[in-house]
Design a protein around this motif. Structure first.
Motif, PDB file in Angstrom:
ATOM      1  N   CYS A 389      50.049  25.680  -9.953  1.00 45.58           N
ATOM      2  CA  CYS A 389      51.071  25.705 -10.986  1.00 45.58           C
ATOM      3  C   CYS A 389      50.500  26.338 -12.247  1.00 45.58           C
ATOM      4  O   CYS A 389      49.407  25.979 -12.705  1.00 45.58           O
ATOM      5  CB  CYS A 389      51.567  24.291 -11.276  1.00 45.58           C
ATOM      6  SG  CYS A 389      52.831  24.212 -12.564  1.00 45.58           S
ATOM      7  N   CYS A 391      51.568  25.977 -15.156  1.00 41.32           N
ATOM      8  CA  CYS A 391      51.823  25.130 -16.328  1.00 41.32           C
ATOM      9  C   CYS A 391      50.855  23.958 -16.415  1.00 41.32           C
ATOM     10  O   CYS A 391      50.270  23.728 -17.470  1.00 41.32           O
ATOM     11  CB  CYS A 391      53.266  24.632 -16.291  1.00 41.32           C
ATOM     12  SG  CYS A 391      53.729  23.576 -17.683  1.00 41.32           S
ATOM     13  N   CYS A 392      50.692  23.240 -15.295  1.00 43.20           N
ATOM     14  CA  CYS A 392      49.872  22.021 -15.335  1.00 43.20           C
ATOM     15  C   CYS A 392      48.635  22.108 -14.453  1.00 43.20           C
ATOM     16  O   CYS A 392      47.909  21.119 -14.336  1.00 43.20           O
ATOM     17  CB  CYS A 392      50.709  20.814 -14.919  1.00 43.20           C
ATOM     18  SG  CYS A 392      51.265  20.877 -13.205  1.00 43.20           S
ATOM     19  N   ASN A 393      48.403  23.224 -13.798  1.00 46.77           N
ATOM     20  CA  ASN A 393      47.204  23.453 -12.981  1.00 46.77           C
ATOM     21  C   ASN A 393      47.129  22.541 -11.764  1.00 46.77           C
ATOM     22  O   ASN A 393      46.039  22.188 -11.312  1.00 46.77           O
ATOM     23  CB  ASN A 393      45.929  23.290 -13.820  1.00 46.77           C
ATOM     24  CG  ASN A 393      45.890  24.237 -14.975  1.00 46.77           C
ATOM     25  OD1 ASN A 393      46.384  25.357 -14.877  1.00 46.77           O
ATOM     26  ND2 ASN A 393      45.326  23.803 -16.099  1.00 46.77           N
ATOM     27  N   ARG A 394      48.263  22.150 -11.221  1.00 44.69           N
ATOM     28  CA  ARG A 394      48.273  21.388  -9.979  1.00 44.69           C
ATOM     29  C   ARG A 394      48.336  22.340  -8.791  1.00 44.69           C
ATOM     30  O   ARG A 394      48.952  23.390  -8.859  1.00 44.69           O
ATOM     31  CB  ARG A 394      49.466  20.426  -9.915  1.00 44.69           C
ATOM     32  CG  ARG A 394      49.324  19.185 -10.776  1.00 44.69           C
ATOM     33  CD  ARG A 394      50.428  18.199 -10.426  1.00 44.69           C
ATOM     34  NE  ARG A 394      50.293  16.958 -11.168  1.00 44.69           N
ATOM     35  CZ  ARG A 394      50.877  16.699 -12.326  1.00 44.69           C
ATOM     36  NH1 ARG A 394      51.667  17.619 -12.862  1.00 44.69           N
ATOM     37  NH2 ARG A 394      50.702  15.552 -12.939  1.00 44.69           N
ATOM     38  N   CYS A 409      55.364  18.492 -12.454  1.00 46.53           N
ATOM     39  CA  CYS A 409      55.505  18.517 -13.908  1.00 46.53           C
ATOM     40  C   CYS A 409      56.895  18.952 -14.349  1.00 46.53           C
ATOM     41  O   CYS A 409      57.203  18.917 -15.543  1.00 46.53           O
ATOM     42  CB  CYS A 409      54.450  19.417 -14.530  1.00 46.53           C
ATOM     43  SG  CYS A 409      54.649  21.169 -14.126  1.00 46.53           S
ATOM     44  N   THR A 450      45.698  17.554  -9.420  1.00 47.20           N
ATOM     45  CA  THR A 450      45.278  18.323 -10.579  1.00 47.20           C
ATOM     46  C   THR A 450      44.015  19.098 -10.264  1.00 47.20           C
ATOM     47  O   THR A 450      43.107  18.604  -9.611  1.00 47.20           O
ATOM     48  CB  THR A 450      45.024  17.381 -11.774  1.00 47.20           C
ATOM     49  OG1 THR A 450      46.183  16.591 -11.955  1.00 47.20           O
ATOM     50  CG2 THR A 450      44.719  18.172 -13.032  1.00 47.20           C
TER      51      THR A 450
END
Length: 456
Positions: A389, A391-394, A409, A450
């Protein structure tokens, strides 16, 4: 465009219109050069198979060691006292000596890439013997000064415009050949070499132009930032997607003409072998493929010009190898040796679409046009750029058929757009690296987790 230490070189391609006698002579040259190519390659294969194993110890009083032959090379194969000059003298008559030397040099380079590899150590496949239909190009390394004669056309068009200039190029042992002079040669450049090619719709020459007065210029070092950089993700649903959301629709030139090519192929197969109707249909199919190739290349140039005309100075692209992506699946066998389904029938359509897109050609054209405009193209590793992702680095695992990126997220974004953003982050050095934590067998696998940053 090609730069050396002291010169600046360009390649310009023109179409030529030889007369009937010149066409016969050029075809005869290709036939003879093809035979010479196969003879030289056969000699190299014979020597390699008989002498590639070293002899460490041998009982001389029992075994007779014959005199080892000299390893065939470029200089030994082009000598006038070579065996092929005596037994196949008819192949050398009428052909320019430097053209024969360039054909032998072509065999030398091909065989060395097979045995030793290129500068990076990568070896190519085993060279193949050429048929007459597959040998379509020969090179003339030197031309006399003033070989190209251009005269203004005195006639005018119906609307009053000027017509294209009349040009003739002088080829050694061929004579003056009419040339379609569709664009002028820049001032200060001289013709150093020429490449003559036979294609489906006629004959073409590629002129190598050289200008020694142009100094060698180093490409400017551009520091990439968030403002002056752009990430690009290439795909099959959309040709490319930029990190700012702009997309380029894919054309699929071969897919649109697939049914027409299949009907032409069926008509050709129904004709008798070696008949005139079969040859006509084969030539028609070749022209259709050539038309598709030109459409694809023109689309790549327009798409690359569209990107270069933007304000960004640095373009981050994927370091992909289309040849590996379109490779056939490895066969599977059971204990009895029977072949099992390996998924190749399902992957064949994907391979066809990858080859139709032409990512490698587009990226090379983009690098060429960016260099002319003083910009840079940087290749980055695309590992997991579509899975993480932006945005949230997942890490969100998803199959290739899933075209939307949905994260815990709350970010819902197109898969290619999300990958383009991550490609830009990789190029800027802010992309997180994945550290897979070990889990026990009892622990369930989570859909997303994450990603941990590495300390730089």
């Amino acid at each position: 465009m090609k730069r050396s230490k002291d010169t600046f070189k360009l390649n310009y391609q023109y179409r030529i219109v030889p007369n009937d006698q010149q066409v016969y002579q050029l075809n005869e040259w290709l036939y003879k050069l093809c035979r010479i190519h196969n003879l030289m390659l056969e000699e190299r294969f014979n020597w390699w198979e008989r002498n590639r194993h070293s002899v460490n110890a041998c009982p001389i009083f029992v075994t007779h060691l014959p005199e080892l032959k000299e390893q065939p090379g470029y200089y030994s194969q082009k000598r006038a006292t070579h065996w092929s000059r005596e037994t196949c003298k008819h192949l050398y008559n009428g052909v320019h000596s430097q053209v024969i030397q360039e054909a032998i040099k072509r065999v030398e380079d091909t065989f060395n890439r097979f045995i030793k590899g290129d500068l990076s150590g990568k070896r190519s496949g085993k060279p193949r013997f050429k048929s007459v239909r597959r040998y379509r190009t020969f090179s003339i390394p030197q031309l006399k000064p003033g070989c190209l004669a251009v005269t203004p056309n005195p006639h005018c068009r119906k609307n009053g415009g000027t017509r294209r200039d009349i040009a003739y190029i002088s080829l050694p042992k061929v004579g003056q050949v009419k040339l379609i002079y569709h664009r002028p040669i820049p001032e200060g450049f001289t013709i150093k070499a020429v490449l003559v090619s036979r294609r489906a719709d006629g004959w073409y020459v590629t002129l190598t132009l050289e200008d020694k007065s142009v100094p060698t210029l180093k490409s400017p070092e551009i520091e990439a930032t968030q403002e002056n950089s752009l990430g690009l993700d290439v795909g099959l649903e959309k040709f490319w997607t930029a990190s700012d959301g702009e997309i380029e629709p894919i054309q699929q030139h071969y897919r649109r003409s697939e049914s027409k090519l299949a009907s032409l192929a069926n008509r050709k197969d129904s004709k008798p072998h070696k008949s005139a109707s079969r040859r006509k249909l084969a030539k028609k199919i070749s022209k259709h493929h050539q038309r598709l190739q030109r459409k694809r290349k023109q689309f790549h140039y327009k798409s690359a010009a569209k990107l270069v005309n933007r304000d960004e100075k640095v373009f981050f692209v994927e370091d992909i190898k289309p040849g590996n992506l379109s490779r056939r699946n490895k066969p599977k066998q059971n204990e009895k040796g029977e072949y099992l389904p390996n998924g190749q029938s399902a992957k064949s359509g994907l391979n066809k679409s990858i080859n139709d897109a032409g990512w490698g050609q587009f990226l090379s054209i983009l690098a060429y046009k960016a260099a002319k405009a003083g910009k840079a193209v940087v290749k980055v590793k695309p590992h997991n750029t579509s899975q993480i992702c932006s945005c949230c680095n997942r890490l969100v695992k998803k199959d290739l058929s899933v075209r939307m990126h949905e994260c815990l997220c709350g970010l819902i974004l197109d898969r290619d757009w999300n990958a383009a953003i991550n490609i830009k982050r990789v190029g800027l050095g802010i992309f997180p690296t994945i550290k897979r934590r070990k889990r026990s067998r009892k622990e369930p696998l989570k859909e997303a987790y994450t990603v941990i940053f590495d300390s730089v």
